[in-house]
Scaffold this active site. Sequence first.
Site, PDB file in Angstrom:
ATOM      1  CB  SER A  67      17.407  21.824  32.346  1.00 25.25           C
ATOM      2  OG  SER A  67      16.447  21.023  32.993  1.00 25.25           O
TER       3      SER A  67
HETATM    4  N1  SAH Z   1      14.201  22.916  36.573  1.00 28.40           N
HETATM    5  C1  SAH Z   1      15.259  22.128  37.161  1.00 28.40           C
HETATM    6  C2  SAH Z   1      15.299  20.746  36.550  1.00 28.40           C
HETATM    7  C3  SAH Z   1      15.934  19.766  37.435  1.00 28.40           C
HETATM    8  S1  SAH Z   1      15.868  18.112  36.842  1.00 28.40           S
HETATM    9  C4  SAH Z   1      16.617  22.789  36.986  1.00 28.40           C
HETATM   10  O1  SAH Z   1      16.863  23.375  35.920  1.00 28.40           O
HETATM   11  O2  SAH Z   1      17.442  22.691  37.888  1.00 28.40           O
HETATM   12  C5  SAH Z   1      14.201  17.636  37.199  1.00 28.40           C
HETATM   13  C6  SAH Z   1      13.773  17.643  38.621  1.00 28.40           C
HETATM   14  O3  SAH Z   1      12.475  17.043  38.670  1.00 28.40           O
HETATM   15  C7  SAH Z   1      14.644  16.828  39.579  1.00 28.40           C
HETATM   16  O4  SAH Z   1      15.087  17.650  40.614  1.00 28.40           O
HETATM   17  C8  SAH Z   1      13.710  15.725  40.080  1.00 28.40           C
HETATM   18  O5  SAH Z   1      13.941  15.355  41.429  1.00 28.40           O
HETATM   19  C9  SAH Z   1      12.347  16.371  39.912  1.00 28.40           C
HETATM   20  N2  SAH Z   1      11.218  15.443  39.843  1.00 28.40           N
HETATM   21  C10 SAH Z   1      11.132  14.234  39.228  1.00 28.40           C
HETATM   22  N3  SAH Z   1       9.907  13.678  39.392  1.00 28.40           N
HETATM   23  C11 SAH Z   1       9.193  14.556  40.155  1.00 28.40           C
HETATM   24  C12 SAH Z   1       7.864  14.556  40.687  1.00 28.40           C
HETATM   25  N4  SAH Z   1       7.020  13.538  40.491  1.00 28.40           N
HETATM   26  N5  SAH Z   1       7.482  15.620  41.419  1.00 28.40           N
HETATM   27  C13 SAH Z   1       8.314  16.667  41.643  1.00 28.40           C
HETATM   28  N6  SAH Z   1       9.577  16.725  41.181  1.00 28.40           N
HETATM   29  C14 SAH Z   1      10.017  15.686  40.440  1.00 28.40           C
END
Ligand code: SAH
Length: 217
Positions: A67
């Site tokens: 993010s």
């Molecule tokens: N906090 C992270 C955000 C990554 S983007 C950072 O700053 O790096 C969001 C993440 O949510 C992705 O890695 C995606 O694979 C995950 N995601 C999407 N749907 C999900 C679900 N149902 N359960 C767990 N993770 C999920």
Amino acid sequence: MEHLKDTFKHKGRRRQLIAELAGMGIQDERILEAFNAIPRHFFLDLAFDEQAYTNMAFQIGSGQTISHPFTVAFQTELLELQKGMKVLEIGTGSGFQTCILCQLGARVYSIERHQPLHRSARRILDFFKFNASLFFGDGYKGNKAYAPYDRILVTCGAPDIPQELLAQLKVGGLMIIPVGEGAEQKMLKIQKITEADIQITEFGTFKFVPMLERTVK
Ligand code: SAH
């Protein structure tokens, strides 16, 4: 992970980013300090090293992105964290937000649906010696075993408010979740007033990768 070196250049750029975040309205000093303590370039490919301290999202593999720093800071501020709180994070991704929460003294449980991301997050959390509990699974279902949580933070765009997550939130607790069906989501702060009542406050429009069901190995 092969370049965990924090140079003067990185530190200088990091201070600039922190000043930028403060200028954008992030007021909580503890959050700005946490951004200083956790070098964001450690979570990125070497290819993005020069840009790690710009307010941008970058690819982290499995088609996902880390993010924007502002988004991480903003969501963290909305959480109104206190030390020792039990926090459930949905979407571990790079693990950057997870580390920020740990640095602020939260007891973190974080779920990721992509196994390669779950594994690399484990390595970086270990590097910092944070003992967050990381799970490979579908965050829609939350994690009942450790419920209820003081705070729930969703870092992917949810099509609606997952009822299972609401059920796992403490009465008096807060959930921060971007909700929207299309490419954009509204940032919602959901306060659980009683078992049956919630209060929702909206905090602007954001763009997250989608929250999806089922895990990916
Ligand atoms: N906090 C992270 C955000 C990554 S983007 C950072 O700053 O790096 C969001 C993440 O949510 C992705 O890695 C995606 O694979 C995950 N995601 C999407 N749907 C999900 C679900 N149902 N359960 C767990 N993770 C999920």
